[in-house]
Scaffold this active site. Structure first.
Site, PDB file in Angstrom:
ATOM      1  N   ASP A 289       0.720  -1.096   0.133  1.00 52.36           N
ATOM      2  CA  ASP A 289       0.020  -0.251  -0.128  1.00 52.36           C
ATOM      3  C   ASP A 289       0.817   1.419   0.106  1.00 52.36           C
ATOM      4  O   ASP A 289       2.092   1.089   0.414  1.00 52.36           O
ATOM      5  CB  ASP A 289      -0.969  -0.313   0.995  1.00 52.36           C
ATOM      6  CG  ASP A 289      -2.078   0.922   1.372  1.00 52.36           C
ATOM      7  OD1 ASP A 289      -2.290   1.638   0.035  1.00 52.36           O
ATOM      8  OD2 ASP A 289      -2.441   1.353   2.223  1.00 52.36           O
ATOM      9  N   CYS A 439      -4.916   4.306   0.605  1.00 50.70           N
ATOM     10  CA  CYS A 439      -5.924   3.542  -0.068  1.00 50.70           C
ATOM     11  C   CYS A 439      -5.741   3.117  -1.391  1.00 50.70           C
ATOM     12  O   CYS A 439      -6.521   2.934  -2.078  1.00 50.70           O
ATOM     13  CB  CYS A 439      -7.528   4.299   0.277  1.00 50.70           C
ATOM     14  SG  CYS A 439      -7.560   5.138   1.706  1.00 50.70           S
ATOM     15  N   HIS A 440      -4.455   2.509  -1.375  1.00 56.87           N
ATOM     16  CA  HIS A 440      -4.384   1.716  -2.667  1.00 56.87           C
ATOM     17  C   HIS A 440      -3.367   0.533  -2.501  1.00 56.87           C
ATOM     18  O   HIS A 440      -2.565   0.118  -3.003  1.00 56.87           O
ATOM     19  CB  HIS A 440      -3.279   2.601  -3.390  1.00 56.87           C
ATOM     20  CG  HIS A 440      -3.608   3.932  -3.673  1.00 56.87           C
ATOM     21  ND1 HIS A 440      -2.632   5.077  -3.420  1.00 56.87           N
ATOM     22  CD2 HIS A 440      -4.790   4.336  -3.938  1.00 56.87           C
ATOM     23  CE1 HIS A 440      -3.386   6.203  -3.943  1.00 56.87           C
ATOM     24  NE2 HIS A 440      -4.658   5.862  -4.166  1.00 56.87           N
ATOM     25  N   PRO A 441      -4.301  -0.638  -1.763  1.00 60.75           N
ATOM     26  CA  PRO A 441      -3.675  -1.851  -1.575  1.00 60.75           C
ATOM     27  C   PRO A 441      -3.729  -2.691  -2.898  1.00 60.75           C
ATOM     28  O   PRO A 441      -4.487  -2.615  -3.550  1.00 60.75           O
ATOM     29  CB  PRO A 441      -4.820  -2.295  -0.475  1.00 60.75           C
ATOM     30  CG  PRO A 441      -5.873  -1.701  -0.899  1.00 60.75           C
ATOM     31  CD  PRO A 441      -5.644  -0.344  -1.154  1.00 60.75           C
TER      32      PRO A 441
END
Length: 502
Positions: A289, A439-441
């Site tokens: 992330d 918020c970019h897993p």
């Protein structure tokens, strides 16, 4: 009626794209299952309102496990409803820098470099006024920079140039470094989600069925082939048969469903009483992330009312000159964003510092065997010490920009972390305590050819027929950009792969 050619599990960005593209073939019966609601919330269409959406039913509502010695905890929002993350995110539409996709190729994802993805990036977008060799024309999603840019963010862009940074022309295209207004998926003042752009225009196709409120329980596996999906809709439990099942539930949801179905690390599955169908150590592993830490200023006067998405200008920079490409993103935000353990000022603006190329990797693991229960999310921020070094370098650059003359008319004082936090140890401690998810897993069902790879370069789950994955979970490494644009490209390519295969 419960037999389909293709079943898509997850109605977010990837699911919306694939439902639209696959149902173009009228001989294919396509079912799209989505756990969330089919009715969009009013705030979804209002771009400045996006921060409120994380406190609604459109977010699954999960927190990461405590991070590091300081035990930092932060939400990791993910969309629940048609459009998924594209319905609740901050609407930045930017590819990673082309150098970051080289890590995909190095991980064994042959033919998945930036230039391999370029036709699919272009296919998804309509980017008027951009170079047509690089950017799309006539795609479903219309993207462009905010116009006009909020004056305080325009001043911050000027301060970045004063600090010696390059003024980029198209920071969203994947070839440039520097600072510029970023493309956003806002059309006529309203958010355009994947559901808006792809799914809603085709909902009436007779060969496409969309079921919302459908919580997937498990995949049906028979002799090495995925033959269907079990899901619940209200009190009813339904089993559907499929020629092909494509997981599009995202980095967290797709990995969780695989494990609930007995596909994953054997010892972990047995801990939760799940019968092991296949010991796949890579399932739920490799999580990456983008961590973010903010520098927050009180403004000397009220910031103009936001018209767009708050974060209208970004910069891609290198934390060290010897790196092959940019590893940091700075984002200028027209709000005083709160930070873990720190109260923001009554008025102000923020310079966010996000590590785009982390070395650290974490896991998604089950907390229980009940479908829909929150899994354990551990991004392992700063697990590799190089990541903390890079973030501290980014905070120092953010402060140089924040002190620029172009911001003199706006700046009152730095509130977070504050002028007293200046030596190396203090900055490192602040970065650890202030860390939050951007918020970019990605990466929990990674594509490649190594022993930990879960899917092959055709996006098929290795060792199983009829089972595909086509969302951010397949990324072997996180790209140096907000990930939604890359998910669109993956889904566009997945549709082509499946249709060509059939």
């Amino acid at each position: 009626m419960n037999t389909y050619d293709v079943v898509l599990v997850g109605g977010g960005t990837a699911g919306s794209v694939l439902a639209a593209r696959l149902s173009e073939r009228d001989d294919l019966r396509v079912l799209l299952l989505e756990a969330g609601d089919g009715v969009p919330l009013p705030a979804m269409s209002d771009p400045p309102a996006w921060p409120t959406l994380v406190r609604t039913v459109a977010n699954w509502g999960e927190l990461i496990v405590p991070q590091g010695a300081v035990g930092a905890v932060t939400p990791l929002p993910r969309g629940k409803g048609l459009g998924g993350g594209s319905s609740i995110n901050a609407m930045l539409f930017t590819r990673g820098h082309h150098t970051s996709y080289e890590r995909w190729v190095q991980a064994g994802a042959k033919n998945w470099g930036y230039y391999d993805l370029l036709p699919y990036f272009k296919r998804s977008e309509n980017a008027p006024g951009r170079d047509p060799v690089l950017r799309g024309r006539g795609g479903p999603l219309t993207v462009a920079p905010p116009d006009p840019v909020n004056p305080v963010l325009a001043a911050a862009l000027g301060a970045a140039v004063e600090a010696g940074q390059r003024r980029a022309g198209d920071i969203s295209g994947g070839l440039e470094e520097g600072f510029a207004p970023v493309d956003v998926n806002i059309v006529d003042g309203r958010r355009q989600s994947a559901a808006d752009a792809y799914l809603n225009p085709v909902r009436e196709r007779p060969n496409l069925t969309v079921v919302t409120g459908a919580l997937a329980h498990r995949l049906v596996i028979d002799n090495g082939r995925c033959t269907g999906v079990v899901y619940s809709a209200g009190s009813e439990v339904v089993t559907v048969s499929a020629g092909e099942v494509i997981l599009t539930a995202g980095t967290i949801g797709s990995a969780q469903l695989m494990m609930l179905s007995g596909l994953g690390p054997a010892a972990h599955l047995r801990e939760h009483g799940i019968e092991v169908v296949a010991d796949l150590p890579g399932v739920g592993s490799g999580l990456q992330d983008h961590p973010i830490a903010n520098v927050v200023y009180r403004s000397s006067r009220p910031v103009p009312t936001p018209r767009h998405n708050h974060g209208e200008v970004i910069g891609l920079v290198r934390s060290r000159a010897d790196l092959p490409g940019p590893d940091l993103q700075l984002i200028f935000v027209d709000l005083p964003r709160p930070v873990n353990g720190h109260a923001g000022p009554d008025q102000g603006y923020t310079i966010g510092v996000s590590l785009m190329m982390p070395h650290s990797r974490g896991t998604v693991r089950l907390a229980g065997a009940a479908p829909g229960s929150h899994p354990l999310l551990d991004p392992n921020y700063y697990g590799d010490p190089r990541d903390l070094d890079a973030v501290v370098a980014g905070i120092r650059l953010a402060r140089r920009i924040g002190r620029g003359a172009a911001l003199d008319d706006w700046r009152d004082t730095e509130v977070i972390p504050g002028p007293a936090t200046d030596d190396e140890d203090a900055l490192r401690d602040y970065a650890r305590r202030a860390v939050a998810s951007y918020c970019h897993p990605v990466g929990t069902l990674a594509m490649g050819d190594g022993p930990a790879a879960v899917v092959d370069t055709g996006l098929r789950v290795r060792g199983f027929a009829g089972l595909w994955v086509a969302d951010a979970s397949v990324m072997p490494a996180i790209p140096s950009g907000n990930t939604n644009a890359t998910v669109y490209a993956i889904a566009e390519r997945a549709a082509e792969l499946l249709l060509d295969g059939r």
